[in-house]
Design a protein around this motif. Structure first.
Motif, PDB file in Angstrom:
ATOM      1  N   ILE A 116       0.847  -1.192   0.000  1.00 38.99           N
ATOM      2  CA  ILE A 116       0.000   0.000   0.000  1.00 38.99           C
ATOM      3  C   ILE A 116       0.885   1.246   0.000  1.00 38.99           C
ATOM      4  CG2 ILE A 116      -1.799   1.279   1.223  1.00 38.99           C
ATOM      5  CD1 ILE A 116      -2.656  -1.325   2.529  1.00 38.99           C
ATOM      6  N   GLY A 118       0.848   5.089   0.843  1.00 36.28           N
ATOM      7  CA  GLY A 118       0.035   6.050   1.583  1.00 36.28           C
ATOM      8  C   GLY A 118       0.881   6.934   2.473  1.00 36.28           C
ATOM      9  N   ILE A 131      -4.731   5.859   3.428  1.00 35.03           N
ATOM     10  CA  ILE A 131      -4.859   5.488   2.015  1.00 35.03           C
ATOM     11  C   ILE A 131      -5.721   6.541   1.314  1.00 35.03           C
ATOM     12  CG2 ILE A 131      -5.535   3.666   0.413  1.00 35.03           C
ATOM     13  CD1 ILE A 131      -5.583   1.767   2.855  1.00 35.03           C
ATOM     14  N   ILE A 137      -3.108   0.243  -4.017  1.00 30.36           N
ATOM     15  CA  ILE A 137      -3.114  -0.996  -3.243  1.00 30.36           C
ATOM     16  C   ILE A 137      -2.960  -2.159  -4.209  1.00 30.36           C
ATOM     17  CG2 ILE A 137      -4.370  -2.385  -1.562  1.00 30.36           C
ATOM     18  CD1 ILE A 137      -6.068   0.071  -0.931  1.00 30.36           C
TER      19      ILE A 137
END
Length: 262
Positions: A116, A118, A131, A137
């Motif tokens: 991920i 973020g 996120i 993702i």
């Protein structure tokens, strides 16, 4: 002899002695008042907190996805050393809206490796990841030991305040209390997990992810108690980096005080 009144003309260089003395007294008084105000302002400020929010500095994090019961990413730091990162969404939303697309690619996302991208948030040993785009993702090959079930510790009755973790741990200062109550309610109603912040017997903050008596997420039912000093009682479970407290929302007792944190 009657003393003559001085008449000051701004565009002339000469200033009378009486006017000079008056100006000096005013300047010294103003400086003294400024110093006193500065001291009082700093004295009544809350102490600096150990937090960091890497806004506009995205990082890619790989780990194994699990829900305990809120979405987390377990990251391996070293042999038998793991970090459970609590997942959050952008703005006032939880992470589930960003996880929908990736969940379509597999029958169950729990136990699967994810990468991920973020914004990381750090606070008092806790790590969270915001996120902001489902396209950031992806499934990965991250592997580790299976996520163990929550370990029950004991039943506790704790005084504290219910906050939303995104604002409290990194985004807003302050992220608690009456001034932040409406913002926290919007975040939790949007899917952020409610967190109880409580001070232990030596004044150290402890954090508990709140769930219902069956260990399921709670959002709407807890909104009336957010940002207000309260007494909560429930079973406490060890989730690794986090603790979970299973409560009956109807049994929460509001306390008649300003804050249970500071």
């Amino acid at each position: 002899m009657e003393e003559k009144e001085e008449f000051y003309i701004g565009y002339l260089d000469e200033v009378g002695e009486k006017t000079k003395k008056t100006l000096k007294r005013f300047v010294f008084a103003a400086l003294g008042l400024l110093l006193v105000c500065g001291f009082l302002f700093s004295f009544f400020q809350n102490p600096a907190v150990n937090s960091s929010f890497d806004f506009n500095n995205p990082a890619k994090v790989s780990g194994v996805y699990h829900e305990s019961p809120y979405p987390m990413l377990r990251v391996k730091l070293a042999d038998d050393v793991y970090k459970d990162i609590l997942l959050l969404g952008f703005g006032k939303f939880g992470p589930n809206k960003y996880l929908k697309e990736i969940k379509k690619e597999t029958s169950s996302l729990v136990g699967k490796g994810l990468t991920i991208e973020g914004q990381l948030i750090y606070y008092n040993g806790k790590t969270l990841l915001e996120i902001d785009d489902s396209q950031k993702i992806t499934l990965s090959n991250s592997k580790m030991q299976p996520i163990t079930a929550a370990t029950q510790l004991d039943t506790k009755e704790l005084e504290g305040e219910i906050v939303d973790p995104k604002c409290y741990f990194g985004v807003m200062k302050p992220g608690y209390g009456k001034i932040h109550r409406s913002c926290a309610a919007l975040c939790i109603s949007g899917g952020m997990p409610p967190v109880l912040v409580s001070l232990n017997e030596i004044g150290i903050e402890e954090y508990f992810l709140l769930t219902n008596l069956k260990g399921n997420p709670i959002h709407q039912d807890i909104l009336p108690y957010i940002g207000q000093p309260s007494m909560l009682k429930g079973k406490v479970f060890d989730l690794g980096d986090w603790k979970e407290m299973r409560i009956d929302v109807a049994q929460i007792r509001k306390l008649n005080r300003e804050s249970s944190i500071y």
